[in-house]
Design an enzyme around this catalytic site. Structure first.
Site, PDB file in Angstrom:
ATOM      1  N   SER A 262      -7.461  -2.743  -0.119  1.00 13.05           N
ATOM      2  CA  SER A 262      -7.601  -4.130  -0.574  1.00 13.05           C
ATOM      3  C   SER A 262      -6.311  -4.611  -1.218  1.00 13.05           C
ATOM      4  O   SER A 262      -5.399  -3.827  -1.483  1.00 13.05           O
ATOM      5  CB  SER A 262      -8.740  -4.222  -1.588  1.00 13.05           C
ATOM      6  OG  SER A 262      -8.316  -3.619  -2.799  1.00 13.05           O
ATOM      7  N   LYS A 263      -6.298  -5.900  -1.485  1.00  7.15           N
ATOM      8  CA  LYS A 263      -5.157  -6.523  -2.159  1.00  7.15           C
ATOM      9  C   LYS A 263      -4.929  -5.858  -3.515  1.00  7.15           C
ATOM     10  O   LYS A 263      -3.803  -5.629  -3.931  1.00  7.15           O
ATOM     11  CB  LYS A 263      -5.495  -8.007  -2.326  1.00  7.15           C
ATOM     12  CG  LYS A 263      -4.288  -8.890  -2.451  1.00  7.15           C
ATOM     13  CD  LYS A 263      -4.708 -10.331  -2.458  1.00  7.15           C
ATOM     14  CE  LYS A 263      -4.447 -10.896  -3.825  1.00  7.15           C
ATOM     15  NZ  LYS A 263      -4.830 -12.294  -3.980  1.00  7.15           N
ATOM     16  N   ARG A 264      -6.046  -5.550  -4.178  1.00  5.13           N
ATOM     17  CA  ARG A 264      -5.959  -4.921  -5.504  1.00  5.13           C
ATOM     18  C   ARG A 264      -5.262  -3.561  -5.444  1.00  5.13           C
ATOM     19  O   ARG A 264      -4.526  -3.187  -6.358  1.00  5.13           O
ATOM     20  CB  ARG A 264      -7.377  -4.723  -6.084  1.00  5.13           C
ATOM     21  CG  ARG A 264      -8.048  -5.984  -6.553  1.00  5.13           C
ATOM     22  CD  ARG A 264      -8.026  -6.091  -8.076  1.00  5.13           C
ATOM     23  NE  ARG A 264      -8.451  -4.856  -8.746  1.00  5.13           N
ATOM     24  CZ  ARG A 264      -9.694  -4.457  -8.866  1.00  5.13           C
ATOM     25  NH1 ARG A 264     -10.665  -5.189  -8.347  1.00  5.13           N
ATOM     26  NH2 ARG A 264      -9.989  -3.355  -9.511  1.00  5.13           N
ATOM     27  N   GLY A 266      -2.873  -2.692  -3.545  1.00  5.01           N
ATOM     28  CA  GLY A 266      -1.442  -2.964  -3.492  1.00  5.01           C
ATOM     29  C   GLY A 266      -0.909  -3.304  -4.871  1.00  5.01           C
ATOM     30  O   GLY A 266       0.134  -2.804  -5.295  1.00  5.01           O
ATOM     31  N   GLU A 267      -1.637  -4.144  -5.577  1.00  2.00           N
ATOM     32  CA  GLU A 267      -1.201  -4.541  -6.922  1.00  2.00           C
ATOM     33  C   GLU A 267      -1.145  -3.332  -7.837  1.00  2.00           C
ATOM     34  O   GLU A 267      -0.196  -3.139  -8.595  1.00  2.00           O
ATOM     35  CB  GLU A 267      -2.155  -5.597  -7.500  1.00  2.00           C
ATOM     36  CG  GLU A 267      -1.898  -6.978  -6.912  1.00  2.00           C
ATOM     37  CD  GLU A 267      -3.107  -7.906  -6.998  1.00  2.00           C
ATOM     38  OE1 GLU A 267      -4.096  -7.559  -7.693  1.00  2.00           O
ATOM     39  OE2 GLU A 267      -3.062  -8.968  -6.345  1.00  2.00           O
TER      40      GLU A 267
END
Ligand code: GLU
Length: 504
Positions: A262-264, A266-267
């Site tokens: 998910s995008k999270r 990556g963060e």
């Protein structure tokens, strides 16, 4: 393959394209090119509530940057346009009506409130509300109402949706190129809405109609669409159309291997999950990745050629790609490995292709640098010297900084270990030696210094580390004699004098 291969990448413009989306586009592209077919971009923007400004332009730019441009799409007509579903909206309703006529669909007048009440009642009994053959005659639709009642409701412009009439108690067998045969029992399937009260088709109807009209031969898409496959196949059957073949690609999993990337993630992990920056999320392009490296690592997320080989240019991928070699299980994403791919591509890159970017960064970082040092010849030599240790093109700047700026200090640990009592005298000798060099070139400097070492019966360790400290300020860096050649005689002498004075 007897049919012309036509595949489509059909994103909804609801935000930046996740790398999983780019991988879907890539597999479509590879399959199309392998079979001399067409790769189509279709924008599925029928859900107006989820439309995001700029998302379509982003998708196009991402394909372009990755080197997998489409053959037909919004800005490239191939005779099957328009390629944005919002521009095709007038054609879908007739298809929905055709299904009603054929007895495969019906009007449903149930209000959102009534449906919500059914859901709550079911939940209270620990059940799930499914709108289909077992209860549709008790609900508010053209199957339960009389023809007159339906006509009245339509004449009164009562809001309605059009639902698919799922066949009762049958089993659907679907064939997927990646997954083999899968079967579904229709009793668990909802009578899905095909046409909405806002006058727009749903994804399912528009998707099927467009795949048919655009003569799509193979649908290659993410695994999350597998549950829609039984409905899609039934729709093809209901229309009496020959459907395309299907291949559902495995999910891309988190670095831990558990759950979808998910995008999270990556963060949290400090790595991009978007090809290009999107809003505040970084992109592979902005992080300094080369498009070839990104394409290469994406290709291996769920596919492999059956060998241990890992480095493939786009044209190799086109030649090798087969849907039959796409794996069923999720593909674990490894952010460290992506860096390795970039490093490999950087090493393969022509130094001249790196020159322009390197030059502008150097001029920006060192505006007062001597002209000879930033001549193309000098910069190409510098790239050649330091590239080996670079992962990203931007690393070339940090790896070569000492060439543009004399060390203002010497690494403490290195000094302690390598700066000996005799070091100043040795460097004084080297200084004399290099001052006598007529042609200030790496090989001749090396010959001179090595000659001195053997004449004086010194060890390499007594001469080279202090010399390196003088030039670099640390014990790292490329060949010392190349360094001297690049920075030139006056600067080399200056650095030797300086360390002798500073550490005396
Ligand atoms: N619009 C769908 C998406 O956003 C397309 C799914 C499909 O390829 O059928 O992924």
């Amino acid at each position: 393959m007897n049919k012309r291969v036509r595949v489509r990448f059909a994103p909804s413009p609801t935000g930046g394209l996740h790398i999983g989306g780019l991988r879907t586009a890539l597999f479509n592209y590879l399959f199309a090119k392998k079979h001399g077919g067409d790769f189509i971009l279709r924008i599925e923007d029928t859900d107006q509530t989820r439309f995001v400004e700029g998302a379509e332009a982003y998708i196009e730019e991402a394909l372009e940057w990755s080197g997998i441009p489409y053959d037909e799409g919004p800005n490239k007509d191939g005779g099957y346009g328009p390629y944005r579903q919002s521009e095709r909206k007038d054609l879908y309703k007739d298809y929905a009506l055709e299904l009603i006529e054929k007895g495969h669909a019906y009007y449903a007048f149930d209000t959102p409130e009534a449906l919500q009440q059914h859901r709550l009642d079911h939940e209270a009994k620990g059940k799930t509300f499914i709108y289909n053959g077992h209860n549709r005659l008790k609900l508010d639709n053209s199957l339960s109402l009389s023809a007159q009642e339906v006509a009245n409701k339509l004449a009164d412009a009562k809001p309605y949706v059009i639902r698919f009439k799922t066949p009762e108690d049958s089993e659907i067998h679907v064939k997927d190129i990646v997954r083999g045969s899968v079967s579904f029992k229709t009793e668990v399937l909802d009578d899905k809405v095909l046409f909405k009260s806002d006058g727009m088709p749903t994804y399912h109807l528009a998707n099927i109609v467009d795949d048919h009209l655009m003569k799509i031969s193979h649908v290659i898409r993410g695994e999350e669409w597998l549950p829609s496959l039984p409905l899609h196949l039934q729709l093809y059957e209901a229309f009496g159309w020959e459907g395309p073949e299907f291949a559902h690609l495995p999910l891309i999993m988190k670095p831990t291997g558990k759950g979808k990337l998910s995008k999270r993630d990556g963060e949290k992990g400090g790595f991009p999950v978007f090809p290009l920056a999107w809003k505040e999320s970084m992109g592979y392009r902005e992080a300094g990745y080369m498009p070839g490296a990104v394409i290469n690592f994406l290709a291996l997320l769920g596919w492999n050629p059956g060998t241990e080989e890992e480095l493939f240019e786009l044209e190799d991928l086109v030649a090798l790609f087969e849907l039959e070699r796409v794996q069923k299980s999720g593909a674990r994403f490894d952010p460290e490995k992506t860096k390795w791919f970039n490093q490999q591509y950087l090493q393969k890159a022509d130094n001249s292709s790196l020159l322009e970017g390197f030059k502008s960064q150097i001029l920006l970082s060192y505006p007062d640098v001597e002209a000879a040092l930033v001549s193309d010849i000098s910069l190409l030599k510098i790239i050649d010297m330091v590239k080996e240790r670079a992962v990203f093109a931007a690393d070339l700047v940090s790896l070569s900084s000492f060439l543009f700026q004399a060390p203002d200090s010497y690494e403490e640990k290195a000094v302690k270990k390598q700066w000996k009592e005799q070091s100043p005298n040795i460097l004084k000798d080297v200084l004399k030696l290099i001052s006598n060099e007529k042609v200030f070139k790496g090989p001749s400097l090396e010959a001179a210094v090595k000659g001195y070492i053997s004449d004086q019966e010194l060890s390499f360790g007594a001469v080279m580390p202090p010399l390196r400290l003088a030039l670099v300020g640390a014990l790292s860096g490329p060949n010392i004699f190349d360094i001297m050649e690049v920075i030139g005689a006056p600067e080399s002498q200056k650095r030797l004098k300086k360390i002798i004075e500073t550490l005396a």
